[in-house]
Design an enzyme around this catalytic site. Structure first.
Site, PDB file in Angstrom:
ATOM      1  N   THR A  35       0.835  -1.180  -0.018  1.00 59.00           N
ATOM      2  CA  THR A  35       0.082   0.028   0.044  1.00 59.00           C
ATOM      3  C   THR A  35       1.081   1.145   0.362  1.00 59.00           C
ATOM      4  O   THR A  35       1.915   1.216   0.666  1.00 59.00           O
ATOM      5  CB  THR A  35      -0.929  -0.125   1.218  1.00 59.00           C
ATOM      6  OG1 THR A  35      -1.609   1.430   1.494  1.00 59.00           O
ATOM      7  CG2 THR A  35      -0.055  -0.306   2.559  1.00 59.00           C
TER       8      THR A  35
ATOM      9  N   CYS B 204      -1.799   4.820  -5.429  1.00 56.95           N
ATOM     10  CA  CYS B 204      -2.638   4.258  -4.732  1.00 56.95           C
ATOM     11  C   CYS B 204      -2.497   2.781  -5.229  1.00 56.95           C
ATOM     12  O   CYS B 204      -2.869   2.733  -6.607  1.00 56.95           O
ATOM     13  CB  CYS B 204      -4.066   4.590  -4.447  1.00 56.95           C
ATOM     14  SG  CYS B 204      -5.281   3.511  -3.756  1.00 56.95           S
TER      15      CYS B 204
END
Length: 230
Positions: free
Chosen positions: A83, A196
């Site tokens: 992430t 992202c």
């Protein structure tokens, strides 16, 4: 081959991509029936997101540090945090273990420099776009970072949490993302970081004239190259 320790589940939708890219890259590099040596610790993203919303980064750092410690005990040689946003607490996680973390922004900066990109746009959660923990890694490499305006940042963040993290891919949101990319390109961005790990599910190279840098792909491939280093 080193064993890759993956901290995933943020969201699991993009963690699937990590596993696929890592194993596909090992196969390309080594051939035959080779696949990656990896260990996955998948957290409950609801718990992490609630920490984000409250600004309780200390608790999220504890949760992810415990995951990293478990991976180290299980035999991981290094850690990949699957992430972008949670690299905000990468420093705290690194202090809790004795193995290195392969930082997603650092490997992305390396790719940008190899491609001669000096001015880049950054899309991601509002934390990634607005705070310095990610952008600073790029700025340290003399890469100028552009982010969308406030309205577009809200749109991008909303789509990430309410659609992409739930596996929802809509044509309307894709069109909206591409409009944001076009605006940033008009401002002089030479490329766009999909900062992202879910954004690459929605838009890919070929959807726009601007080169897109998918951090999931960059990070996962960098992990394989690091794992295969002699």
């Amino acid at each position: 081959m080193k064993t890759i320790g993956l901290i995933g589940g943020m969201s699991w939708e993009s963690t699937v991509g990590y596993y696929q890219i890592i194993n596909r890259t090992v196969k390309e590099e080594l051939g035959g029936l080779h696949s990656a040596k990896c260990i996955l610790y998948s957290v409950d993203f609801q718990e992490i997101e609630e920490c984000q919303a409250r600004g309780d980064w200390d608790k999220s750092a504890i949760i992810l540090s415990q995951a990293a410690q478990s991976l180290e005990k299980a035999g991981a040689d290094f850690i990949v945090i699957c992430t972008n946003t949670m690299h905000k607490v990468a420093g705290e996680i690194e202090k809790s273990i004795s193995i290195p973390i392969l930082h997603i922004a650092e490997v992305t900066a390396r790719q940008l420099l190899q491609n001669g990109i000096a001015r880049v746009a950054l899309l991601g959660t509002r934390y990634t776009m607005e705070q310095d923990f990610y952008k600073s890694k790029l700025i340290q490499q003399n890469i100028e970072v552009l982010i969308p305006n406030e309205q577009d940042r809200a749109f991008v963040n909303d789509v990430i949490y309410h659609e992409l993290c739930l596996g929802i891919l809509s044509a309307e949101s894709k069109a909206g993302f591409l409009k944001v990319v076009d605006k940033l390109t008009e401002q002089g961005a030479q490329g766009v970081i999909l900062g992202c790990t879910e954004i690459g599910m929605l838009i890919q190279n070929g959807d726009t004239a601007a080169p897109l840098y998918d951090t999931t792909e960059i990070h996962a491939k960098s992990a394989v190259l690091y794992a295969l280093e002699q």
